[in-house]
Design a protein around this motif. Structure first.
Motif, PDB file in Angstrom:
ATOM      1  N   PRO A 178      19.876  17.260 -20.664  1.00 38.13           N
ATOM      2  CA  PRO A 178      21.316  17.006 -20.826  1.00 38.13           C
ATOM      3  C   PRO A 178      21.641  15.594 -20.307  1.00 38.13           C
ATOM      4  O   PRO A 178      21.109  15.174 -19.273  1.00 38.13           O
ATOM      5  CB  PRO A 178      21.969  18.081 -19.958  1.00 38.13           C
ATOM      6  CG  PRO A 178      20.894  19.109 -19.740  1.00 38.13           C
ATOM      7  CD  PRO A 178      19.607  18.351 -19.720  1.00 38.13           C
ATOM      8  N   GLN A 179      22.519  14.896 -20.996  1.00 37.40           N
ATOM      9  CA  GLN A 179      22.812  13.508 -20.614  1.00 37.40           C
ATOM     10  C   GLN A 179      24.317  13.236 -20.645  1.00 37.40           C
ATOM     11  O   GLN A 179      25.064  13.879 -21.374  1.00 37.40           O
ATOM     12  CB  GLN A 179      22.098  12.536 -21.559  1.00 37.40           C
ATOM     13  CG  GLN A 179      20.578  12.699 -21.579  1.00 37.40           C
ATOM     14  CD  GLN A 179      19.931  11.789 -22.595  1.00 37.40           C
ATOM     15  OE1 GLN A 179      20.145  10.553 -22.555  1.00 37.40           O
ATOM     16  NE2 GLN A 179      19.161  12.361 -23.510  1.00 37.40           N
ATOM     17  N   LYS A 180      24.671  12.235 -19.823  1.00 36.52           N
ATOM     18  CA  LYS A 180      26.038  11.714 -19.816  1.00 36.52           C
ATOM     19  C   LYS A 180      25.961  10.210 -19.986  1.00 36.52           C
ATOM     20  O   LYS A 180      24.908   9.607 -19.775  1.00 36.52           O
ATOM     21  CB  LYS A 180      26.734  12.054 -18.505  1.00 36.52           C
ATOM     22  CG  LYS A 180      26.098  11.375 -17.294  1.00 36.52           C
ATOM     23  CD  LYS A 180      26.820  11.705 -16.017  1.00 36.52           C
ATOM     24  CE  LYS A 180      26.129  10.973 -14.828  1.00 36.52           C
ATOM     25  NZ  LYS A 180      26.804  11.244 -13.543  1.00 36.52           N
ATOM     26  N   LYS A 181      27.033   9.624 -20.383  1.00 34.97           N
ATOM     27  CA  LYS A 181      27.070   8.170 -20.536  1.00 34.97           C
ATOM     28  C   LYS A 181      27.726   7.544 -19.314  1.00 34.97           C
ATOM     29  O   LYS A 181      28.757   8.023 -18.841  1.00 34.97           O
ATOM     30  CB  LYS A 181      27.839   7.784 -21.799  1.00 34.97           C
ATOM     31  CG  LYS A 181      27.126   8.155 -23.082  1.00 34.97           C
ATOM     32  CD  LYS A 181      27.917   7.693 -24.304  1.00 34.97           C
ATOM     33  CE  LYS A 181      27.188   8.054 -25.599  1.00 34.97           C
ATOM     34  NZ  LYS A 181      27.957   7.625 -26.796  1.00 34.97           N
ATOM     35  N   ARG A 182      27.083   6.505 -18.833  1.00 34.27           N
ATOM     36  CA  ARG A 182      27.658   5.788 -17.693  1.00 34.27           C
ATOM     37  C   ARG A 182      28.952   5.093 -18.112  1.00 34.27           C
ATOM     38  O   ARG A 182      29.100   4.644 -19.247  1.00 34.27           O
ATOM     39  CB  ARG A 182      26.676   4.755 -17.166  1.00 34.27           C
ATOM     40  CG  ARG A 182      25.513   5.375 -16.396  1.00 34.27           C
ATOM     41  CD  ARG A 182      24.610   4.293 -15.857  1.00 34.27           C
ATOM     42  NE  ARG A 182      23.560   4.863 -15.014  1.00 34.27           N
ATOM     43  CZ  ARG A 182      22.599   4.136 -14.453  1.00 34.27           C
ATOM     44  NH1 ARG A 182      22.565   2.815 -14.658  1.00 34.27           N
ATOM     45  NH2 ARG A 182      21.686   4.716 -13.699  1.00 34.27           N
ATOM     46  N   ALA A 183      29.830   5.045 -17.136  1.00 34.46           N
ATOM     47  CA  ALA A 183      31.115   4.377 -17.405  1.00 34.46           C
ATOM     48  C   ALA A 183      30.917   2.896 -17.676  1.00 34.46           C
ATOM     49  O   ALA A 183      31.634   2.288 -18.474  1.00 34.46           O
ATOM     50  CB  ALA A 183      32.063   4.577 -16.228  1.00 34.46           C
TER      51      ALA A 183
END
Length: 311
Positions: free
Chosen positions: A189-194
């Protein structure tokens, strides 16, 4: 003087000796007549007795005819319906017995109650019995032949069943051997850095915007070459698959149902190991916390299952 008196007596009864002789002859004739009458009476009684005996014998034979005919038909007919061969033989037997019965009935209805007629009737009964025995022998032969053939058929059926079982087993093994497998499955699972927008791993459901599922399609020397449909299903805690931008459908080979895929990929398989990554991505709504299922299908066959948890 005395001699003269005797002479006078003899002269007075000259017919007396002759009368005695006639009486004797008459008595003899009566005795002979009586003997002849007794002899004739005896012969008449003897003939009447013989006639009655003949009639009684004929009556016994008439009853025997009915009994023998009934038993013969019943004994043969009990084998009807077992096979076409037996039925055909019984039809032939029925015709022959009917012919024999006609001969017997003709003798019975002739009205001649004699020893010759009685003997002829008995001969016909013997011929009827011989006819029955002949067909029973043939029936016995056919039954034994059918039993032998049935035994051979049963043996062949068992052998065929065993061969089918072996064939099915070999086919099943071949099918298993041909089935492509995956290994080293990694779900991230991944998120995008701000800052910069670079995707990094996360364990939080609300921050997850992308999920990568990477694995190796293993080498398989017996599998067919060509295009293979690789399907990924990521199943949310509510049981529904995640549907991203690359979603599609496929048919489950186990139940024939069409299923929604999180992602599909057409792989040109050449028999060697091949690395592959399939991705779900959706920024429109956040995921919910819970346990997520991971399923990988190749040409509709499930080849891998696992799970991961998002907080």
């Amino acid at each position: 003087m005395q001699n003269e008196e005797n002479t006078l007596k003899n002269q007075a009864n000259p017919e007396k000796p002759k009368n005695n002789t006639g009486r004797v002859v008459l008595i003899a004739l009566l005795l002979i007549s009586l003997i002849l009458n007794l002899f004739q009476w005896y012969n008449s009684n003897q003939e009447a007795g013989n006639y009655e005996t003949t009639i009684d014998s004929m009556a016994i034979d008439n009853a025997e005819v009915d009994r023998q005919l009934s038993l013969t038909k019943a004994e043969l007919e009990q084998y009807r319906g077992r096979s076409e061969q037996l039925d055909s033989l019984l039809n032939d037997a029925t015709g022959k017995i009917a012919e024999q019965e006609d001969k017997i009935r003709a003798l019975m209805s002739s009205g001649k109650k004699s020893s010759a007629n009685n003997a002829a009737l008995r001969r016909q009964l013997e011929e009827l019995k011989a006819l029955k025995d002949k067909y029973l022998e043939e029936i016995d032969r056919l039954i034994m032949e059918n039993q032998r053939l049935q035994s051979e058929n049963d043996s062949l059926a068992v052998e065929l069943s065993n061969n089918v079982t072996v064939t099915n087993s070999l086919q099943a093994r071949l099918k298993v051997a041909e089935q492509l497998r995956v290994d080293r499955v990694s779900v991230t699972p991944q998120k995008k850095r701000a800052i910069g927008g670079k995707a990094v791993a996360t364990s939080m459901a609300k921050r997850t915007e992308k999920i990568d599922a990477c694995f190796v399609v293993l080498e398989n020397a017996v599998a067919s070459r060509g295009t293979k449909l690789i399907s990924l299903r990521l199943v949310a805690p509510d049981g529904k698959p995640l549907a991203g931008t690359s979603q599609g459908t496929f048919v489950n080979v186990d139940n024939g149902q069409e299923m929604t895929a999180t992602a599909n990929h057409q792989l040109d398989y050449d028999g060697s190991s091949m690395d592959l990554c399939l991705t779900w991505e959706d920024e429109s709504k956040p995921l919910v916390p819970g346990k997520y299922g991971v399923e990988v299908y190749i040409d509709g066959a499930l080849v891998f299952t696992s799970s991961f948890t998002l907080e």
